[in-house]
Design a protein around this motif. Structure first.
Motif, PDB file in Angstrom:
ATOM      1  N   UNK A  53       0.758  -1.278   0.131  1.00 42.31           N
ATOM      2  CA  UNK A  53       0.038  -0.013   0.010  1.00 42.31           C
ATOM      3  C   UNK A  53       0.694   1.142  -0.045  1.00 42.31           C
ATOM      4  N   UNK A  54       1.880   1.319   1.015  1.00 44.75           N
ATOM      5  CA  UNK A  54       2.808   2.496   0.939  1.00 44.75           C
ATOM      6  C   UNK A  54       3.661   2.611  -0.567  1.00 44.75           C
ATOM      7  N   UNK A  55       3.806   1.406  -1.121  1.00 45.09           N
ATOM      8  CA  UNK A  55       4.738   1.571  -2.348  1.00 45.09           C
ATOM      9  C   UNK A  55       3.770   2.175  -3.501  1.00 45.09           C
ATOM     10  N   UNK A  56       2.425   1.390  -3.517  1.00 47.61           N
ATOM     11  CA  UNK A  56       1.482   2.079  -4.526  1.00 47.61           C
ATOM     12  C   UNK A  56       1.470   3.695  -4.140  1.00 47.61           C
ATOM     13  N   UNK A  57       1.109   4.096  -2.899  1.00 46.70           N
ATOM     14  CA  UNK A  57       0.649   5.371  -2.807  1.00 46.70           C
ATOM     15  C   UNK A  57       1.919   6.284  -3.272  1.00 46.70           C
ATOM     16  N   UNK A  58       3.199   5.818  -2.648  1.00 50.66           N
ATOM     17  CA  UNK A  58       4.344   6.678  -2.815  1.00 50.66           C
ATOM     18  C   UNK A  58       4.939   7.003  -4.189  1.00 50.66           C
ATOM     19  N   UNK A  59       4.857   5.736  -4.878  1.00 55.64           N
ATOM     20  CA  UNK A  59       5.544   5.587  -6.208  1.00 55.64           C
ATOM     21  C   UNK A  59       4.617   5.693  -7.468  1.00 55.64           C
ATOM     22  N   UNK A  60       3.413   5.195  -7.355  1.00 60.79           N
ATOM     23  CA  UNK A  60       2.548   5.073  -8.328  1.00 60.79           C
ATOM     24  C   UNK A  60       1.551   6.171  -8.378  1.00 60.79           C
ATOM     25  N   UNK A  61       0.990   6.451  -7.448  1.00 57.36           N
ATOM     26  CA  UNK A  61      -0.191   7.502  -7.269  1.00 57.36           C
ATOM     27  C   UNK A  61       0.221   8.748  -7.318  1.00 57.36           C
ATOM     28  N   UNK A  62       1.647   9.207  -7.363  1.00 58.33           N
ATOM     29  CA  UNK A  62       2.209  10.462  -7.737  1.00 58.33           C
ATOM     30  C   UNK A  62       2.500  10.572  -9.100  1.00 58.33           C
ATOM     31  N   UNK A  63       2.217   9.868 -10.026  1.00 52.77           N
ATOM     32  CA  UNK A  63       2.275   9.998 -11.343  1.00 52.77           C
ATOM     33  C   UNK A  63       1.083  10.668 -11.757  1.00 52.77           C
ATOM     34  N   UNK A  64       1.205  11.890 -12.664  1.00 54.43           N
ATOM     35  CA  UNK A  64       0.215  12.699 -13.180  1.00 54.43           C
ATOM     36  C   UNK A  64      -0.506  11.781 -14.075  1.00 54.43           C
TER      37      UNK A  64
END
Length: 78
Positions: A53-64
């Motif tokens: 969950x942290x990985x997805x939130x911090x690495x993926x969800x930040x992509x515009x």
């Protein structure tokens, strides 16, 4: 390492930019274009003790350009 997949729904007209951004960030082992409810399917690996969950939130969800995601954890390869 534990693998997991993420289905990515992109904002209209942003699929190629999002796919390129994921590839450029070198966070996914594979990225595929798909048809249907989601635009992309990406395969990721994290350390066994890492929080997906942290990985997805911090690495993926930040992509515009990402509108929605669906994370699919995996358990055992056959």
């Amino acid at each position: 390492m534990k693998p997991f997949f993420v289905l990515v729904k992109c904002q209209l007209g942003k699929s190629y930019q999002v796919a390129a951004a994921i590839a450029d960030a070198e966070i996914a082992s594979e990225v595929y274009s798909t048809a249907g409810d989601y635009d992309l399917l990406a395969k990721f690996y994290v350390e066994d003790d890492a929080d997906i969950g942290h990985f997805v939130n911090e690495k993926l969800h930040v992509i515009p350009g990402i509108a929605d995601t669906r994370t699919i954890p995996t358990f055992k390869a056959f």
